[in-house]
Write a protein that holds these residues in place. Structure first.
Motif, PDB file in Angstrom:
ATOM      1  N   ARG A 452      -7.043 -89.542 -72.686  1.00  0.00           N
ATOM      2  CA  ARG A 452      -7.955 -89.266 -73.796  1.00  0.00           C
ATOM      3  C   ARG A 452      -9.420 -89.511 -73.425  1.00  0.00           C
ATOM      4  N   ARG A 453      -9.703 -89.751 -72.174  1.00  0.00           N
ATOM      5  CA  ARG A 453     -11.081 -90.060 -71.794  1.00  0.00           C
ATOM      6  C   ARG A 453     -12.015 -88.895 -72.104  1.00  0.00           C
ATOM      7  N   GLY A 454     -11.567 -87.673 -71.818  1.00  0.00           N
ATOM      8  CA  GLY A 454     -12.421 -86.507 -72.066  1.00  0.00           C
ATOM      9  C   GLY A 454     -12.817 -86.382 -73.528  1.00  0.00           C
ATOM     10  N   THR A 455     -11.852 -86.591 -74.417  1.00  0.00           N
ATOM     11  CA  THR A 455     -12.133 -86.522 -75.858  1.00  0.00           C
ATOM     12  C   THR A 455     -13.114 -87.608 -76.275  1.00  0.00           C
ATOM     13  N   THR A 456     -12.895 -88.821 -75.765  1.00  0.00           N
ATOM     14  CA  THR A 456     -13.753 -89.942 -76.156  1.00  0.00           C
ATOM     15  C   THR A 456     -15.172 -89.767 -75.618  1.00  0.00           C
ATOM     16  N   LEU A 457     -15.296 -89.229 -74.421  1.00  0.00           N
ATOM     17  CA  LEU A 457     -16.630 -88.926 -73.879  1.00  0.00           C
ATOM     18  C   LEU A 457     -17.356 -87.942 -74.793  1.00  0.00           C
ATOM     19  N   SER A 458     -16.635 -86.899 -75.197  1.00  0.00           N
ATOM     20  CA  SER A 458     -17.244 -85.882 -76.057  1.00  0.00           C
ATOM     21  C   SER A 458     -17.642 -86.478 -77.409  1.00  0.00           C
ATOM     22  N   ASN A 459     -16.804 -87.358 -77.956  1.00  0.00           N
ATOM     23  CA  ASN A 459     -17.107 -87.971 -79.251  1.00  0.00           C
ATOM     24  C   ASN A 459     -18.353 -88.856 -79.187  1.00  0.00           C
ATOM     25  N   LEU A 460     -18.456 -89.656 -78.109  1.00  0.00           N
ATOM     26  CA  LEU A 460     -19.646 -90.494 -77.941  1.00  0.00           C
ATOM     27  C   LEU A 460     -20.883 -89.619 -77.774  1.00  0.00           C
ATOM     28  N   ALA A 461     -20.741 -88.552 -77.015  1.00  0.00           N
ATOM     29  CA  ALA A 461     -21.867 -87.631 -76.827  1.00  0.00           C
ATOM     30  C   ALA A 461     -22.310 -87.039 -78.155  1.00  0.00           C
ATOM     31  N   ARG A 492      -8.914 -79.153 -69.674  1.00  0.00           N
ATOM     32  CA  ARG A 492      -8.258 -77.980 -69.098  1.00  0.00           C
ATOM     33  C   ARG A 492      -8.831 -76.696 -69.698  1.00  0.00           C
ATOM     34  N   LEU A 493      -8.779 -75.629 -68.933  1.00  0.00           N
ATOM     35  CA  LEU A 493      -9.302 -74.348 -69.413  1.00  0.00           C
ATOM     36  C   LEU A 493      -8.524 -73.842 -70.620  1.00  0.00           C
ATOM     37  N   ASP A 494      -7.239 -74.220 -70.706  1.00  0.00           N
ATOM     38  CA  ASP A 494      -6.425 -73.736 -71.834  1.00  0.00           C
ATOM     39  C   ASP A 494      -6.355 -74.740 -72.977  1.00  0.00           C
ATOM     40  N   ASP A 495      -7.167 -75.792 -72.924  1.00  0.00           N
ATOM     41  CA  ASP A 495      -7.177 -76.780 -73.991  1.00  0.00           C
ATOM     42  C   ASP A 495      -7.725 -76.136 -75.263  1.00  0.00           C
ATOM     43  N   PRO A 496      -6.964 -76.219 -76.383  1.00  0.00           N
ATOM     44  CA  PRO A 496      -7.413 -75.545 -77.617  1.00  0.00           C
ATOM     45  C   PRO A 496      -8.712 -76.101 -78.189  1.00  0.00           C
ATOM     46  N   GLU A 497      -9.124 -77.303 -77.764  1.00  0.00           N
ATOM     47  CA  GLU A 497     -10.366 -77.892 -78.277  1.00  0.00           C
ATOM     48  C   GLU A 497     -11.536 -77.749 -77.311  1.00  0.00           C
ATOM     49  N   ALA A 535     -13.195 -67.704 -76.658  1.00  0.00           N
ATOM     50  CA  ALA A 535     -11.935 -68.442 -76.722  1.00  0.00           C
ATOM     51  C   ALA A 535     -11.364 -68.523 -78.124  1.00  0.00           C
ATOM     52  N   LEU A 536     -12.130 -68.062 -79.128  1.00  0.00           N
ATOM     53  CA  LEU A 536     -11.717 -68.259 -80.517  1.00  0.00           C
ATOM     54  C   LEU A 536     -11.464 -66.935 -81.217  1.00  0.00           C
ATOM     55  N   PRO A 537     -10.420 -66.872 -82.066  1.00  0.00           N
ATOM     56  CA  PRO A 537     -10.216 -65.651 -82.867  1.00  0.00           C
ATOM     57  C   PRO A 537     -11.346 -65.462 -83.875  1.00  0.00           C
ATOM     58  N   SER A 538     -11.453 -64.261 -84.415  1.00  0.00           N
ATOM     59  CA  SER A 538     -12.644 -63.878 -85.182  1.00  0.00           C
ATOM     60  C   SER A 538     -12.847 -64.716 -86.434  1.00  0.00           C
ATOM     61  N   LEU A 539     -11.776 -65.230 -87.033  1.00  0.00           N
ATOM     62  CA  LEU A 539     -11.930 -65.984 -88.278  1.00  0.00           C
ATOM     63  C   LEU A 539     -11.780 -67.491 -88.079  1.00  0.00           C
ATOM     64  N   HIS A 540     -11.787 -67.944 -86.846  1.00  0.00           N
ATOM     65  CA  HIS A 540     -11.655 -69.387 -86.624  1.00  0.00           C
ATOM     66  C   HIS A 540     -12.897 -70.091 -87.181  1.00  0.00           C
ATOM     67  N   PRO A 541     -12.707 -71.167 -87.977  1.00  0.00           N
ATOM     68  CA  PRO A 541     -13.874 -71.837 -88.584  1.00  0.00           C
ATOM     69  C   PRO A 541     -14.918 -72.295 -87.573  1.00  0.00           C
ATOM     70  N   ASN A 542     -14.489 -72.661 -86.366  1.00  0.00           N
ATOM     71  CA  ASN A 542     -15.437 -73.235 -85.411  1.00  0.00           C
ATOM     72  C   ASN A 542     -16.302 -72.199 -84.696  1.00  0.00           C
ATOM     73  N   ARG A 543     -16.032 -70.916 -84.916  1.00  0.00           N
ATOM     74  CA  ARG A 543     -16.983 -69.915 -84.402  1.00  0.00           C
ATOM     75  C   ARG A 543     -18.366 -70.145 -85.023  1.00  0.00           C
ATOM     76  N   PHE A 544     -18.359 -70.676 -86.240  1.00  0.00           N
ATOM     77  CA  PHE A 544     -19.604 -70.974 -86.956  1.00  0.00           C
ATOM     78  C   PHE A 544     -20.559 -71.779 -86.079  1.00  0.00           C
ATOM     79  N   PHE A 545     -20.036 -72.811 -85.391  1.00  0.00           N
ATOM     80  CA  PHE A 545     -20.905 -73.689 -84.609  1.00  0.00           C
ATOM     81  C   PHE A 545     -21.485 -72.963 -83.396  1.00  0.00           C
TER      82      PHE A 545
END
Length: 1119
Positions: A452-461, A492-497, A535-545
């Motif tokens: 989980r280091r990658g996630t925690t790094l991103s969260n701190l950032a 990973r390149l295929d990580d959904p997040e 990487a995101l489908p057209s209606l994915h909420p995070n396309r907004f960002f």
């Protein structure tokens, strides 16, 4: 107890407890086997294992003690309810002497077997000596034929049990060999072929689970073959179905085959109804369903709902079922942005928390998940209570997860996220300081190599990034970039997040580009956002960002390079972000605001589109709030955008589109009034075209209104969530009805923002002057009775000038209130001249010379922003004519002035004038308010007497005063009378305008009380009280005051006050007003449309009795 050498003993096998199977295989049932003698066995019925690992038999056998000195018994698991192959798997063996058994007497007793997986199985028995003639053979079974098939099957079960308990591969091999021998002896036509297939397949699955076998495909195929041979009506069908799901799940776990998990879910749909309530199979199936990977598809969520239905209140697995369904809904919300999913998930998680009180082992997990959902809803809906509650829940979860606890790091991170979110909205430095500290601590628990280091790094950032945005500490920015880069390398390149880290890194690179202007940063930022979008489908909420950071990157580059293409690309991404349908309204509203700002700053042609988008989004957002107070709070949270209505109108004026300017200022102002009035819209025209649709619409409007009123008093958070969900369900039905109405040819604009053609009806009896106070320009738009609007610029007036003028008026009024009535109001005279010269004279010139408006005609003033606090009707040159023949006329000499909060309000009042009824008049006065509610008003009683005298006797006059003038009494009087005179203390609450009130004997009569009443036949109200027509500080363009509230409730014509009224002199205005209102020459006809003229005449008539500020204080609103 007597002993003999030859005895017959009746043994009753009552039940078993803590029954566990050594191989962990799901049994079809459990039975007891007793050796009668060397060649005969007694076998109990095969009973299904209960969810608490107990079994009930109630079987009896009569045995002869001389056949064997001891009782030898076994507990066995059967894997068939139908035809049985072999004796099944041995769970426990026990030998006990007859004498030892008989020592227990006649009462039931427990005997315990050797432990299985750490638990001692036990049987509850009862014994008694009986006579030999007691049909002792009645419960004895026939001989058990020990064929090779049976011996090999039983040996296979024994080896498999040893393999599971010892992990010795040799036992696995022996088990498979024995089961294979059995299968070889049971061809397809053999009745035990399916069982033989299942036994071998299960042994292979056990080896696969422990990584001693690699082939799972053959195993799965064997389970399929066995299932085909046991169709739906076969008693063993549920067990064989379960075995196949187990194989599919394990293949998915190791190979990540999505098709397997989908098939397993489909099979569970079939299996769950076949599992009887209270059985071990049902419990395990529910457990396995809860352990399935979270699937946000409709089918996956339906499965979770089925599981939840099988776990009613009190079921030990209900909290887990609530938890898994809520996760599936949360995941679907993340993918599609449906607020219904989020709200339902929150309700489920609240219930899960309620089922796990203090001390429950899983409480911390349920608290954590509920807090996550509340943060998500805060981000989507912007309700402050949600983020405060989320932080409280995270703090409790953290207390339950101290250092060393398995999920301590999750709790640190969750609380850090909630505090970061609140800081982003509210700006409390303590929140962000604590968030950074928590997330740094979480990173300590995730050293290099931790999954989980990658996630925690991103969260701190992200937290450092947020702090940089507010505080601009460059060290935060550079550290955030480094942390995001390291996180990206670990993802990973295929990580959904992964997309989230991409657009987050893009954002901080954009910020650094604005500092350093290093082109590499902005180029990389654009590339990262484009990768994220891909990487995101057209209606994915995070396309907004990604849209947000793309527009920021392009806009940043435009500021440096001035390439118009970059500005166009920035605007396109503003458009995409603000219109992205699966993101919440608050975030989209903010982007629309930034779009208006950028378009104005750089003169882009999309400015008017940006303003319209903002108003549409805000309107939709406010419509989700069920009460008027919550709508105002939601509007006030966008405090920085409070000037947008007038800025939009100014923009349209600068583009020579005056009609659109009127539409925009109307759309942007009074949104809360228009939202509330939607449910009171007259539908007479619709009733004549489609009476059924009109009826449905009115019924839904009533239900929505009732739901809104009932939700306003709810304080329990869970109940409030349920009420909000029900309110949204009703509003969706209401919106569907509105859409159906708009499909009718003549109703295409039903309840849409009004067009200029509709709004011009407000000027049917005289021009309406909309005064616009914008940071970009100040001026007026005159809406005439017919034709195009006229623009009147105020070239020498700025917004700062108006704010200064407003403040000067406030000081002058305060000073005048302390002066002797005979003293000259010099400051007020000077300020009235400024209003005349700078504001009203240019308007009068257009009215006289362009529109040719006759003197003493009616005009309506519709002020915005700073204009709402300036007494425009009091504009006066205070000059003598050049020929010394008299005074130069002031505005009220020239025209009869009225005000209107919005043009729509005036149109609506005129529409309601069609519903006139015989008049009735009530005078309500409260001279002696309760303790602490204000000083006594000595002139109120005489004012009430005066009013009673001048009102025509034909008007059905009544008076309410003293102890009768209560909140309830006043409300009833308002609803039962068409004309009202109120003489009491009035208080405008400028921070919570819906709490503005009239002071009654007991409780305050609030603006909210009045608004909640629908009084369509009401006509006229005279508010002889202080501050009844003063607006709201937070949303000044909403014109939320007592007079406007009465107009909204149905009063067509209202006299209100701008500041404090001196009741000792106000009575002179009141007396003069009613004398003109009920002119004896007209036989006392009660016509509320005369109110503006009567007030105009009255203030002229009392010049010698009433000082200037007390004549200026009264204004007329409405028809």
């Amino acid at each position: 107890m007597p002993r003999s050498r030859r005895r017959y003993i009746r043994l009753e096998v009552i039940n078993g407890k803590d029954i566990r199977v050594p191989s962990w295989r799901m049994p079809a049932g459990i039975y007891i086997s007793i050796n009668v003698n060397s060649w005969r066995h007694w076998k109990s019925t095969i009973s299904v294992l209960s969810s608490d690992e107990s079994v009930a038999w109630g079987n009896t056998v009569i045995l002869s003690s001389h056949a064997s000195p001891t009782l030898s018994m076994e507990i066995r698991a059967s894997y068939e309810l139908g035809r049985m192959l072999g004796g099944g798997e041995v769970i426990g063996k026990l030998q006990i002497s007859w004498d030892e058994l008989l020592d227990y007497g006649d009462e039931p007793f427990d005997i315990y077997f050797p432990p299985v997986h750490g638990v001692h199985p036990s049987l509850t028995l009862k014994v008694a000596i009986v006579h030999a003639c007691d049909n002792q053979n009645g419960a004895l079974s026939g001989s058990l034929v020990e064929t090779k098939i049976v011996r090999d099957t039983d040996a296979g079960h024994a080896h498999l049990a040893k393999y599971v308990t010892t992990n010795a591969v040799s036992h696995l091999n022996h088990a498979m060999q024995r089961f294979q021998l059995v299968l070889d002896q049971c061809p397809v036509s053999h009745p035990d072929h399916a069982t033989a297939l299942a036994n071998l397949a299960y042994a292979r699955l056990a080896g696969y689970i422990r990584n001693h076998l690699q082939d799972i495909d053959t195993t799965t195929s064997r389970f399929r073959e066995a299932l085909v041979l046991h169709p739906q009506r076969h008693p063993d069908h549920p067990l064989f179905l379960y075995n196949l799901t187990r194989a599919l799940i394990w293949r998915h776990n190791k190979k990540s085959t999505a098709a397997d998990i989908r098939e397993a879910a489909q099979l569970f749909h079939e299996l769950l109804p076949l599992c009887p309530e209270g059985t071990y199979l049902r419990r395990i199936v529910i457990d396995v369903c809860n352990d399935l990977p979270i699937d946000a598809s409709d089918e996956g969520i339906h499965l979770r709902r089925v599981v939840l239905e099988l776990c009613p209140l009190g079921h030990q697995l209900r909290p887990r079922a609530l938890h898994t369904l809520s996760w599936a809904l949360s995941l679907r919300f993340d993918q599609h942005g449906s607020i219904d999913d989020l709200d339902t998930g929150i309700q489920l998680r609240r219930e899960a928390v309620s089922l796990c009180p203090e001390g429950h082992a899983g409480r911390d997990d349920y608290l954590y998940n509920l807090a996550l959902s509340l943060v998500s809803r805060f981000n989507h809906q912007g309700k402050p209570d949600d983020i405060d509650e989320a932080i409280s829940l995270h703090e409790e979860a953290l207390r339950l997860c101290p250092v060393g606890y398995k999920y301590h790091d999750y709790s640190l991170d969750g609380l850090g996220d909630a505090l970061t979110t609140r800081f982003h909205r509210c700006g409390d430095i303590d929140d962000i300081t604590r968030a950074v500290s928590l997330r740094r601590e979480a990173l300590i628990f995730h050293p290099p190599g931790h999954p989980r280091r990658g996630t925690t790094l991103s969260n701190l950032a992200s937290t450092l990034d947020t702090r940089y945005i507010k505080l601009h500490v460059s060290e935060d920015l550079n550290e955030a970039i480094d942390l995001y880069r390291e996180s990206l390398q670990l993802t990973r390149l295929d990580d959904p997040e992964r997309h989230a880290t991409l657009h987050n890194l893009s954002s901080v690179l954009c910020y650094r580009f604005t500092q350093t202007q290093e082109n590499e940063d902005v180029e990389e930022a654009i590339a990262l956002c484009q990768e994220s979008l891909a990487a995101l489908p057209s209606l994915h909420p995070n396309r907004f960002f990604s849209y947000i950071w793309l527009q920021m990157a392009y806009l940043s580059r435009y500021r440096i390079l001035q390439d118009p293409a970059d500005l166009s690309l920035a605007v396109e991404n503003f458009r995409l972000a603000s219109q992205h349908p699966t993101q919440g309204f608050p975030e989209r509203i903010i982007q629309a605001y930034y779009w208006t700002d950028a378009a104005e700053e750089y003169g882009h042609e999309s400015a008017l589109e940006a303003y319209s988008t903002f108003f549409e989004l805000l309107d939709a957002h406010l419509a989700t709030r069920s009460s008027v107070t919550s709508r105002r709070e939601a509007a006030a949270s966008f405090y920085y955008a409070r000037t947008l209505p007038v800025d939009a109108a100014s923009c349209a004026i600068r583009r020579d589109n005056l009609q659109h300017a009127v539409e925009l200022v109307e759309q942007g102002r009074g949104q809360q009034w228009s939202l509330a009035s939607r449910l009171k819209t007259p539908v007479e025209d619709l009733e004549s075209v489609n009476p059924t649709l009109a009826h449905d619409y009115l019924e839904l409007s009533k239900r929505v209104s009732n739901a809104a009123q009932s939700s306003a008093s709810i304080t329990d958070r869970a109940a409030a969530d349920r009420a909000a969900t029900e309110y949204r369900r009703l509003t969706e039905q209401w919106a569907a009805a509105v859409a159906e109405i708009r499909d009718l040819q003549a109703f295409s604009r039903f309840l849409l923002p009004p067009s200029y053609e509709y709004l011009q009806a407000a000027a049917r009896q005289g021009p309406v002057i909309v005064l616009i106070a914008s940071q970009y320009s100040c001026g007026a738009i005159i809406v005439p009775t017919t034709g195009d609007p006229h623009h009147v610029p105020f070239p020498s007036v700025t917004l700062a000038d108006l704010n200064n003028l407003k403040d000067r008026f406030t000081r002058a009024i305060r000073q005048a209130s302390r002066m002797n009535p005979a003293e000259s109001r010099t400051d007020l005279i000077v300020l009235s001249r400024i209003i005349w010269d700078e504001i009203m004279l240019p308007i009068v010139n257009v009215l006289e010379h362009v529109l040719k408006l006759k003197r003493r005609s009616r005009i309506w003033l519709c002020p915005t922003a700073a204009f709402t606090s300036i007494p425009l009707h009091a504009a006066n040159p205070f000059l003598t004519k050049a020929d010394r023949s008299g005074k130069e006329p002031c505005l009220e000499d020239l025209y009869i002035c009225s005000y209107t909060p919005t043009l729509s309000a005036l149109v609506r009042s005129r529409q309601l004038m069609k519903k006139r009824v015989p008049p009735s008049f009530v005078a309500i006065g409260q001279a002696q308010p309760g303790t602490g509610k204000g000083k006594a008003l000595l002139a109120v009683d005489s004012e009430l007497e005066l009013v009673h005298k001048v009102v025509p006797a034909t008007a059905n006059r009544t008076t309410i005063s003293g102890d009768a003038a209560t909140r309830a009494g006043a409300l009833e009087a308002l609803q039962q009378n068409t004309w009202v005179h109120l003489a009491c203390h009035g208080k405008q609450d400028r921070t919570q305008p819906y709490d503005s009130h009239f002071v009654m004997r007991d409780e305050h009569l609030t603006l909210l009380d009045i608004m909640e009443r629908d009084i369509p036949h009401a006509e006229f109200a005279f508010l002889s009280a202080c501050h009844t027509a003063v607006g709201d500080e937070e949303t000044p363009d909403e014109v939320i005051h007592l007079a406007a509230g009465l107009q909204f409730s149905g009063f067509k014509s209202v006299i209100g006050t701008l500041w404090e009224v001196d009741d000792s002199v106000a009575k002179h205005v009141v007396e003069a007003f009613y004398k003109y209102m009920f002119n004896m020459k007209e036989d006392g006809v009660m016509d509320c449309t005369k109110a503006a003229w009567a007030l105009n005449c009255a203030t002229h008539a009392v010049k010698t009795k009433v000082p200037l500020e007390q004549r200026m204080v009264f204004i007329h609103i409405g028809v």
